[in-house]
Design an enzyme around this catalytic site. Sequence first.
Site: not given
Ligand code: MN
Length: 639
Positions: A56, A80, A84-85, A147, A267
């Site tokens: 990711h 990034h 956070e994770d 992101d 068209d």
């Molecule tokens: Mn992310």
Amino acid sequence: MRGNQIKMPELYAGLIEEVLKTNPKANQQLIKKAYDFAKEVHTGQVRRSGEPYIVHPVETAKILAGFRADSATICAALLHDCVEDGCVSLDSVRKNFGTEIVNLVEGVTKITGVQFDSKEEYKAENLRKILLATAKDIRVMLIKLADRLHNMMTLNYFREDKQKRIAKETLEIFAPIAHKLGMWKMKGELEDLTLKHLDPEAYNLLRDKIAAKRQEREARAKSLIDTINNKLKERGIETEIDGRAKYFFSIYQKMKKEGKDFNEIYDLIAIRIVTSTIPECYAALGILHELYKPMPGRFKDYISVPKANGYQSLHTSVMSEFGRIMEVQIRTKDMHHMAEEGIAAHWRYKGEERDKKFDRRMSWLKQLLDWKRDSKTAQEFIESLKIDLFENEIVVFTPKGDPISLPVGSTPIDFAYAVHTNIGSQCSQAEVNNIVVPLDYKLKNGDIVNIITKRNAKPSRNWLNFVKTSKARSKIKSELNISIDTREKEDGKEKEDVSKSIEILSKKAPLKFSKCCNPGYGDPIIAFYTKDGKITVHRKDCRTLGSLPNKRMAAVRWKEKPKGSSKTRIVVQDRVGILAEILNLIALKKVNIHSIYTRAKKERVVITLKMVMPDDLQFRDLAKDIRDIDGVIDVKKAD
Ligand code: MN
């Protein structure tokens, strides 16, 4: 692709290849370090798709590489989600990568931390947080958009209700931000992906229809492009022309808005001509209009008058030899980058001079930063949002904090119609920032507007005198069913006469504008019946009126803005570049051209232009300047 099938060295090689394409001087050592750091942090983490998590951030960084991002941005994109994770501290990122990168990572983490909720009261707070983070460094927003784009691409793996929620948020918040930043490509891709989740049926239908027609359409486009290209080359103009892919969402929106069916919209052949210089744009336009008949009213000159977000291009629609309408955009290479990438096109690598457009565009965000100190609540923040976010455009808010963009000079009535037609037509009173204001009050940036409606209320004819937006104008008109716009005098016969003469006002009429005061459109006026049955129209403040008998006067009002388009015929001695010079001059005078038609007669060329010409004075002025161009023989009004 399942996690165990991804080969890590290939993943990194793919990224660096993408980066070097647009930034050959990228700091590869630093990028590799960031990649290794992120990979380490995300070890063992798997995305819902089953892929290792590191895919990711790498994909996010690749999207940014496509926007020619600098090395710090690429690194921040890779990192990034670490804080956070991954339970890594900002300090550790700072130690390893320095202040610039840690600030970017922190900014993105903060935005990510915002829990978006569809509930109205949170919207203002969200908007505030996004703008504040962006104001510090625009790159934060660009990383966030990339992101989001990658998350949208992999949204299938989420529960359906979550898919819808994220798609809705993308459509309501991120796509509009991409639009505000002029990032067309980003906006188009985000919107297409939201459609896939919000209206899958429509999306699939469009996808199938487009696939079925693609070949036929591309063949037609190619033959048209070749014809135009050859003609341009003949005249010494080198361009790049391509058939333009239309975004699904824009087709979908047009179908919905204009109530048209798929074929009518799809068209349309859309092509884009990219030139080196501005005069070449106008010259290419002239040549195009020689080849194909321009559709009336479809020419727009966004080069001399750019759109609010900085977009520049010439737009025209012509009738192609296939009997189908062809939409054409003509612009320079610089304008093209700007249109595709928006603010990211102004991206400058360290050490290089920043360009002025970028700084101007950033200034509104800078101002927001200053307010951060002063505003404690979201509501306060919104109230302090009193800046020209965008040229010619103001943003006002509903009492719940929903932003509504309107042109400068808009009134509460325009606002009401922008929110909902019923609110517009039932509007009885308006409050701005909790204070009752007249309905013709000119709204300002950041105003919070509350419309008080009354059931059975109806639009007033008077509103037409001050509304700004065409939406409000057309809705009011259709609700009032306006055709003749006069006010009665005591006597029935006179009333009839006036209506008749006003009816005739666009054509031959026994009605004259008096020479003494020479009324112009929009002036307060009054009619006077002469003895021989003619009617003269005076300005209400005309001195002559004092000496005229009252009972011969009748109240009149302007019916509708006269379509000020007038035909002008210019005869020139043919030479290279003369049409471009004429068009450039007209563009400089900020006069809009509706159509151009040229006809060659031996060495002479007759150019017929349809322009929006507010008054004779302006025409005379313009004609004089055109006559000064070398090779111009005659300039005349043609109707
Ligand atoms: Mn992310």
